[in-house]
Scaffold this active site. Structure first.
Site, mmCIF file in Angstrom:
data_model
loop_
_atom_site.group_PDB
_atom_site.id
_atom_site.type_symbol
_atom_site.label_atom_id
_atom_site.label_comp_id
_atom_site.label_asym_id
_atom_site.label_seq_id
_atom_site.Cartn_x
_atom_site.Cartn_y
_atom_site.Cartn_z
ATOM 1 N N GLU A 7 4.429 -7.271 -7.436
ATOM 2 C CA GLU A 7 3.800 -5.996 -7.736
ATOM 3 C C GLU A 7 2.780 -6.176 -8.860
ATOM 4 O OE1 GLU A 7 4.414 -3.142 -6.010
ATOM 5 O OE2 GLU A 7 5.675 -4.418 -4.743
ATOM 6 N N VAL A 49 -5.184 1.738 6.959
ATOM 7 C CA VAL A 49 -3.746 1.916 7.178
ATOM 8 C C VAL A 49 -3.095 2.050 5.812
ATOM 9 C CG1 VAL A 49 -1.644 0.948 8.162
ATOM 10 C CG2 VAL A 49 -3.847 0.535 9.282
ATOM 11 N N SER A 78 0.470 3.711 3.708
ATOM 12 C CA SER A 78 1.797 4.324 3.802
ATOM 13 C C SER A 78 2.127 5.213 2.614
ATOM 14 C CB SER A 78 2.870 3.230 3.935
ATOM 15 O OG SER A 78 2.689 2.494 5.119
ATOM 16 N N ASN A 79 1.619 4.846 1.446
ATOM 17 C CA ASN A 79 1.961 5.584 0.227
ATOM 18 C C ASN A 79 0.676 5.951 -0.505
ATOM 19 O OD1 ASN A 79 3.306 6.712 -1.954
ATOM 20 N ND2 ASN A 79 3.758 4.733 -2.903
ATOM 21 N N TYR A 108 -12.574 -2.581 7.734
ATOM 22 C CA TYR A 108 -11.250 -2.140 7.280
ATOM 23 C C TYR A 108 -11.302 -1.874 5.786
ATOM 24 C CZ TYR A 108 -6.318 -1.905 6.204
ATOM 25 O OH TYR A 108 -5.089 -1.457 5.759
ATOM 26 N N ASN A 152 -3.820 -0.473 -4.350
ATOM 27 C CA ASN A 152 -3.277 0.732 -4.983
ATOM 28 C C ASN A 152 -3.468 0.763 -6.494
ATOM 29 O OD1 ASN A 152 -1.285 -1.026 -5.972
ATOM 30 N ND2 ASN A 152 0.141 -0.526 -4.337
ATOM 31 N N TYR A 159 -5.004 -9.314 -8.176
ATOM 32 C CA TYR A 159 -4.174 -8.473 -7.304
ATOM 33 C C TYR A 159 -4.946 -8.167 -6.027
ATOM 34 C CZ TYR A 159 -0.795 -4.905 -5.897
ATOM 35 O OH TYR A 159 0.166 -4.181 -5.213
ATOM 36 N N LYS A 161 -3.443 -6.456 2.307
ATOM 37 C CA LYS A 161 -4.439 -5.506 2.827
ATOM 38 C C LYS A 161 -5.729 -6.230 3.194
ATOM 39 C CE LYS A 161 -2.489 -1.961 -0.213
ATOM 40 N NZ LYS A 161 -1.467 -2.884 -0.749
#
Length: 371
Positions: free
Chosen positions: A125, A178, A180-181, A227, A232, A238, A242
């Site tokens: 993370e 795409v 999800s959060n 794309y 995030n 980082y 993706k």
């Protein structure tokens, strides 16, 4: 007379031989002493099997450790992975995944830790996603992370030498994302909210109630020219799946939002992606994407890297754990992270720069033209 000479000669030869033997013995003793001293200065050699104990499965998702996975899957010898805590005292290395220990620091077995046992802090993370790190100061010897300055650095992916990657399939859509959060306060959400005013973006994922099955992900993305590889959070190095999986492996040109372009270029050719920072507004970005999509030769230039390289994806936690054994000999055995939090947040500087840069550049126009 001759007998006397021979006797003297033999006596001299014996003395010379004994002297030579003494000299040889002295040289041998000196050499052995020097070699012994040199051994103490050399890195520790792993002649036995290293036992690496995984304290928690990341995010509670178990995987098979019951066979010699490091040798069979990754050709790394003398490396035994285990989740058996009864082997704690016999383990050379213990790996702790941050998500599972951040709220249970007091439960760590530091009081019964054997001397010489190395502890590894593991997290993929960004600093924004790791909480309560300060409580871990002084406990860990090594870090395992996507960051290049980690002791065991394992990125989400990389380009490796090779060719033969399939050519991108014909496109039926312009841009997709795409997610999800999705939080409305995230930088990526703000940029997307502005970009969609100028460009159609088909959004899939749980956040848009259009989830994709694992086998549907890449085929779906491959139908699009671009794309949105929006991270995030913005931190040094980082650069996640993706980009590596969702975009490059799918055959869509990545439009990236993350660390500065210069950081991306340390992993990728400069003409293999499009960075949002290269544009003064989302309208300008949208116009560029439409222009490139309408010019086939110009669009295909973004795939020149495929002639020389292919994507290597690091998606197996076992490969990351096996890498500890591969790097063990070269890792410092006396290192301790007395301020793990300071190391972790040293990359927050990049997020600061990005926010200041964008705010300065927008000069009050961000709501209408940027995000």
């Amino acid at each position: 007379m001759l007998a006397t000479v021979l006797t003297i000669s033999n006596s001299s030869l014996q003395k010379l031989l004994f002297a030579a033997i003494k000299v040889a013995l002295v040289v041998l003793v000196i050499w052995l002493a020097a070699f012994s001293m040199d051994l103490t200065k050399r890195p520790h050699r792993t002649t036995h099997t290293l036992r690496v104990l995984l304290w928690h499965y990341p995010f509670g998702k178990r995987f098979n450790l019951s066979w010699d996975v490091c040798l069979d899957l990754y050709n790394i010898r003398h490396c035994a992975l285990t989740d058996d805590r009864s082997l704690f005292n016999q383990s050379h290395v213990v790996v702790f995944h941050h998500r599972e220990i951040q709220s249970r620091v007091s439960a760590l077995p530091w009081e019964r830790r054997p001397s010489g046992q190395m502890w590894v802090w593991m997290s993929l993370e960004s600093p924004s996603g790791n909480k309560r790190v300060k409580e871990l100061n002084g406990l860990f010897n090594w870090t395992l992370s996507y960051r290049r300055d980690a002791d065991i650095s394992v990125p989400y992916g990389e380009l490796v030498s090779g060719s033969g990657a399939p050519q991108p399939r014909p496109k039926t859509g312009l841009a997709t994302w795409v997610v999800s959060n999705k939080k409305t306060t995230q930088l990526r959400s703000l940029v997307y909210a502005s970009l969609r005013n100028h460009l159609r973006v088909d959004v899939f994922g749980k956040s848009n109630h259009r989830p994709l099955c694992p086998d549907c992900l890449l085929p779906t993305i491959s139908n699009y020219s671009f794309y949105l590889a929006f991270e995030n959070s913005v931190h040094q190095d980082y650069i996640t799946e993706k980009l590596w999986r969702n975009s490059l492996m799918a055959g869509a040109v990545p439009v990236v939002l993350g660390p500065p372009r210069s950081n991306y270029e340390e992993f990728l050719p400069p003409d293999s992606f499009i960075h949002v920072d290269d544009f003064h507004s989302t309208r300008e970005l949208a116009d560029y994407l439409k222009e490139v999509a309408g010019n086939e030769s110009r669009y295909q230039r973004y795939f020149e890297w495929r002639k020389m390289a292919t994507v290597k994806l690091y998606a197996d936690w076992r490969e990351r754990l096996c890498t500890i054994c591969a790097k063990y000999e070269r890792l410092p055995k006396t290192k301790v992270y007395h301020d793990l939090e300071a190391w972790l947040h040293s990359s927050v500087f990049y997020m600061w720069l990005m926010m200041i840069h964008k705010t300065t550049r927008c000069q009050g126009r961000c709501n209408s033209t940027w995000w």
